[in-house]
Design an enzyme around this catalytic site. Structure first.
Site, PDB file in Angstrom:
ATOM      1  CD  GLU A   1      -2.144   2.239  -3.619  1.00 49.21           C
ATOM      2  OE1 GLU A   1      -3.277   2.669  -3.846  1.00 49.21           O
ATOM      3  OE2 GLU A   1      -1.596   2.356  -2.502  1.00 49.21           O
TER       4      GLU A   1
ATOM      5  CG  ASP B   1      -1.936   1.003   1.316  1.00 49.48           C
ATOM      6  OD1 ASP B   1      -2.869   0.899   0.512  1.00 49.48           O
ATOM      7  OD2 ASP B   1      -1.861   1.917   2.175  1.00 49.48           O
TER       8      ASP B   1
END
Ligand code: GLC
Length: 575
Positions: free
Chosen positions: A279, A215
């Site tokens: 990401e 993330d």
């Protein structure tokens, strides 16, 4: 832990994998409490196997106060009791592996929850203490420290700083949070933080997890030296404004890449090596820093989230993504949706240029959604992506052709964006509504009388039960496409074929051709055997907004072909 949970086999399996994203709280609810859970996922492993996916990626299922849908983690090495136990996760991994499905979990390293034991200890400890040194605390400006240390914004708006209250009730230091105040940013200069995440990666790898989705992978380390640069609005964090020389104080710093080099050593200490996907919100030519074989290996490519409906635009993005990945030994990723964006069947059904946030604020009434067009284009582009070399990330429910639930009532909204933007941005709940497994009944088979976000009546017609075994349904198209594409996986070769202006045409190994018609008129198709089409074909013509896969009887001649730098898309490509 159940035995033999590890899947052996090709260490390069991830290069062309189809990975299905499960948003656990909205997938399947096994105990009727309104929240999806781990046993719910296990109960649907047959469904995933039948769909034909190679791996599942689970969004966070760790203990969390849910200030940001679970991306506020209070313990990285446990399971939220509302979602199950570590034993449940072990059983889920084993059930996936039995069916040949790999498992990715989500690592959230930029920030924890404010309920994490470390942050609670930090608040109880004095400024300058080792407990505070795991996060980013600073004195405020102004006479009594009442002004935040600088003007950095939160992605969710407005400020990225929140002031603490000392144990005696007086106002104290401020802490940095690039997202909600309940998500304090870690201090990645602190070796304790580095070691703790390495421990987390080993913890899940030891339990049999095959891969990790990282993330906000471009954040982590920060330059907190003064004077602080002025990043006055969230817009300063947009891709375009991140300089490509690594000089942004918050993003894409070389020290962050070093962290991933350390993680790579851990991944490679397992057999087969664990894999990861970043990401990373950085310009496309910087993605390879995260996707190299010395760091995370692969990086999400979000370019297709906003691509205008044009064969040239798609071709250009696909060609540049393939050549970037090839140049760095990675493999491209393709995705149209995830838990953060308006579902793509909706995006494709709205007039070009629609401001999606404004549209959500009208509860999806203005402009009107053209559902037939939306799902038609969604199917066409999905098939096209599934024919490309590289891996495709699917988001739960897209195989049902689900649209965004745009009319969620204000009182149902959970996304912190809604409150923090003072109701100017509705947020991401509309793509997180629990799946419909049955065509009727309470929560359409999700598993409870109610679901944590309300499902609309039209979910029934798009449920799994309504499409299962129905020829031509979106679910059956996905099943066919996933099964058929496996025959392409032995090669990463792609050749562009010159075609009519509105048609994106490429060939893969064994005479397999993909044609996608972006125009408004039907066009002639080359002679060959149709393998699959995204909508019914009319004779020998390819309708508008349709993709067809054809095995062409004769190879396109050299003069038919346009050669691009990305024509040979893999160091391993077979010719
Ligand atoms: C990522 C997640 C998103 C979350 C944010 C903060 O972008 O995909 O859902 O809100 O990080 O963790």
């Amino acid at each position: 832990m159940p035995e033999s949970v590890f899947l052996a086999g090709d260490p390069d399996w991830w290069r062309n994998a189809v990975v299905y994203q499960v948003y656990p709280r909205s997938f399947a609810d096994s105990n009727g409490d309104g929240l999806g859970d781990i046993r719910g996922v296990t109960s649907r492993v047959d469904y995933l196997a039948n769909l034909g996916v190679d791996a599942v990626w689970l969004s966070p299922f760790y203990p969390s106060p849910l200030a940001d849908g679970g991306y506020d983690v209070s313990d990285y090495r446990d399971v939220d009791p509302r979602l199950g136990t570590l034993d449940d996760v072990d059983r889920m991994i084993a059930a996936c592996h039995e069916q040949g499905i790999r498992v990715f979990v989500d690592i959230v390293p930029n920030h924890s929850s404010d309920q994490h034991a470390w942050f609670r200890a930090a608040l109880l400890s004095p400024p300058g203490s080792p407990e505070r040194a795991r996060y980013i605390f600073r004195e405020g400006r102004g006479e009594s420290g009442e002004i935040p240390p600088n003007n950095w914004a939160s992605h969710f708006g407005p400020t990225g700083w929140t002031r603490t209250t000392n144990p005696d009730g007086t106002p104290g230091e401020w802490y940095l949070h690039l997202f909600a105040p309940e998500q304090p940013d870690f201090n990645w200069d602190n070796p304790e933080v580095v070691e703790d995440f390495q421990k987390t990666i080993r913890f899940w790898s030891d339990r049999g997890v095959d891969g990790f989705r990282i993330d906000v992978a471009h954040a982590l380390t920060k330059d907190m030296s003064e004077p602080y640069p002025s990043y006055p609005t969230g817009a300063s964090y947009e891709l375009e404004s991140i300089p490509s020389d690594g000089s942004h104080h918050l993003f894409d710093r070389d020290e962050t890449i070093e962290i991933y080099r350390g993680w790579r050593q851990i991944f490679n200490s397992y057999d087969p090596p664990r894999v990861a996907v970043a990401e990373a919100g950085v310009p496309i030519d910087r993605l390879n820093r995260y996707a190299s074989s010395e760091t995370l290996g692969q990086s999400f490519n979000f370019a297709l989230f906003n691509t205008p409906w044009s064969a040239q635009e798609y071709q250009s993005i696909i060609a540049s993504s393939l050549s970037q990945a090839t140049a760095h030994g990675s493999s491209s990723t393709w995705a149209l949706s995830n838990h953060d964006v308006v579902r793509h069947a909706t995006r494709f059904g709205l007039p070009e240029g629609t401001d999606l946030n404004q549209w959500l604020l009208t509860d999806g009434t203005k402009p009107e959604l053209n559902r037939e067009l939306g799902v038609g284009r969604a199917r066409a582009v999905t098939m096209m992506l599934l024919a490309l070399p590289g891996s495709t990330y699917l988001y739960q429910g897209e195989e049902l052709g689900l649209f965004e639930v745009a009319d969620l009532p204000a009182q149902a909204l959970q996304d912190p964006i809604w409150e923090r933007s003072e109701h100017v941005r509705k947020g991401r709940d509309g793509c997180r509504v629990p799946l419909a497994w049955k065509s009727d009944g309470s929560s359409f088979g999700f598993g409870s009388d109610c679901s944590h976000l309300p499902q609309p009546a039209w979910f029934g017609a798009l449920s799994v039960a309504s499409q299962d075994g129905v020829a031509g349904s979106t679910l059956e198209m996905y099943r066919d496409a996933l099964r058929l594409r496996k025959s392409l996986n032995h090669s990463e070769h792609l050749a562009w074929v010159d075609s009519s202006r509105d048609v994106l045409h490429f060939s893969r190994a064994d005479g397999w051709h993909n044609l996608t018609n972006f125009g408004s008129e039907a066009v002639a198709m080359p002679a060959g055997d149709v393998i699959l089409s995204s909508s019914p074909l009319a004779g020998k013509e390819l309708p508008a907004n349709t993709t067809v896969w054809i095995r062409v009887r004769r190879q396109a001649s050299a003069k038919d072909r346009v050669r691009l730098p990305s024509e040979d898309c893999s160091p391993r490509a077979s010719k």
